[in-house]
Design a protein around this motif. Structure first.
Motif, PDB file in Angstrom:
ATOM      1  N   SER A   3       0.826  -1.203   0.000  1.00 35.86           N
ATOM      2  CA  SER A   3       0.000   0.000   0.000  1.00 35.86           C
ATOM      3  C   SER A   3       0.857   1.249   0.000  1.00 35.86           C
ATOM      4  CB  SER A   3      -0.910   0.010   1.221  1.00 35.86           C
ATOM      5  OG  SER A   3      -1.617   1.225   1.268  1.00 35.86           O
TER       6      SER A   3
ATOM      7  N   SER B 206      -7.052   5.294  -0.289  1.00 39.37           N
ATOM      8  CA  SER B 206      -6.692   3.879  -0.395  1.00 39.37           C
ATOM      9  C   SER B 206      -7.175   3.110   0.833  1.00 39.37           C
ATOM     10  CB  SER B 206      -5.179   3.707  -0.576  1.00 39.37           C
ATOM     11  OG  SER B 206      -4.473   4.174   0.551  1.00 39.37           O
ATOM     12  N   LYS B 207      -7.371   1.812   0.649  1.00 36.26           N
ATOM     13  CA  LYS B 207      -7.796   0.925   1.738  1.00 36.26           C
ATOM     14  C   LYS B 207      -6.556   0.225   2.280  1.00 36.26           C
ATOM     15  CE  LYS B 207     -12.293   1.322   1.019  1.00 36.26           C
ATOM     16  NZ  LYS B 207     -13.201   1.941   1.932  1.00 36.26           N
TER      17      LYS B 207
ATOM     18  N   ALA C  52      -9.552  -2.906   6.496  1.00 38.58           N
ATOM     19  CA  ALA C  52      -9.839  -2.049   5.333  1.00 38.58           C
ATOM     20  C   ALA C  52     -10.168  -0.616   5.730  1.00 38.58           C
ATOM     21  CB  ALA C  52     -10.941  -2.647   4.478  1.00 38.58           C
ATOM     22  N   PHE C  53      -9.294  -0.006   6.491  1.00 43.86           N
ATOM     23  CA  PHE C  53      -9.426   1.413   6.814  1.00 43.86           C
ATOM     24  C   PHE C  53      -9.220   2.229   5.545  1.00 43.86           C
ATOM     25  CE2 PHE C  53      -8.327  -0.256  10.955  1.00 43.86           C
ATOM     26  CZ  PHE C  53      -9.087   0.511  11.813  1.00 43.86           C
ATOM     27  N   THR C  54      -9.901   3.361   5.449  1.00 43.07           N
ATOM     28  CA  THR C  54      -9.706   4.286   4.352  1.00 43.07           C
ATOM     29  C   THR C  54      -8.778   5.396   4.827  1.00 43.07           C
ATOM     30  OG1 THR C  54     -11.918   3.855   3.496  1.00 43.07           O
ATOM     31  CG2 THR C  54     -10.838   5.871   2.750  1.00 43.07           C
TER      32      THR C  54
ATOM     33  N   MET D 242      -6.655   7.568   9.346  1.00 43.49           N
ATOM     34  CA  MET D 242      -7.514   6.607   8.666  1.00 43.49           C
ATOM     35  C   MET D 242      -8.877   6.551   9.335  1.00 43.49           C
ATOM     36  SD  MET D 242      -4.760   3.543   8.254  1.00 43.49           S
ATOM     37  CE  MET D 242      -3.767   3.949   9.675  1.00 43.49           C
TER      38      MET D 242
ATOM     39  N   LYS E  11     -12.725   4.094   9.553  1.00 52.48           N
ATOM     40  CA  LYS E  11     -13.548   2.929   9.243  1.00 52.48           C
ATOM     41  C   LYS E  11     -14.934   3.246   9.769  1.00 52.48           C
ATOM     42  CE  LYS E  11     -14.472  -1.420   8.201  1.00 52.48           C
ATOM     43  NZ  LYS E  11     -14.711  -1.801   6.858  1.00 52.48           N
TER      44      LYS E  11
END
Length: 102
Positions: A15, A21-22, A27-29, A40, A42
């Motif tokens: 990443s 981005s995740k 899968a935090f943004t 980040m 979620k």
């Protein structure tokens, strides 16, 4: 339990930690990334979760801040179950995903 690194926030190979981005296991943004900080989020119907990972250049330590906003009883109940393990979970995620050394 202290994480220490030499310079900048390192990333793993999967990443770029760029906004939008995740990342990480859940899968935090990524909302924001600077040389010294990654913020980040979620979001869920029960709660919103924010995570800030900040590197203080003066002492080469990593600081992690988490903020949880509950939407309903489901969010409070869920976090009530997770709370005893919260620090360990966050520490493990940060150490593994940012390739930090202890």
């Amino acid at each position: 339990m202290g994480l220490q690194i030499d310079e900048g926030i390192p990333t793993n190979r999967t990443s770029s930690y760029s906004p939008g981005s995740k990342v990480l296991l859940f899968a935090f943004t990524v909302l924001k990334r600077t040389v010294n900080e990654i913020v980040m989020e979620k979001n869920d119907k029960h709660l919103n979760y924010r995570l800030s990972i900040f590197l203080a250049q003066n002492d080469s330590k990593v600081y992690v801040i988490t903020i949880i906003k509950y939407h309903n009883l489901g969010g409070r109940s869920y976090f009530g179950l997770i709370k005893p393990f919260h620090q360990l979970i966050v520490y493990s995620l940060v150490k593994k995903n940012l390739s930090l050394t202890t």
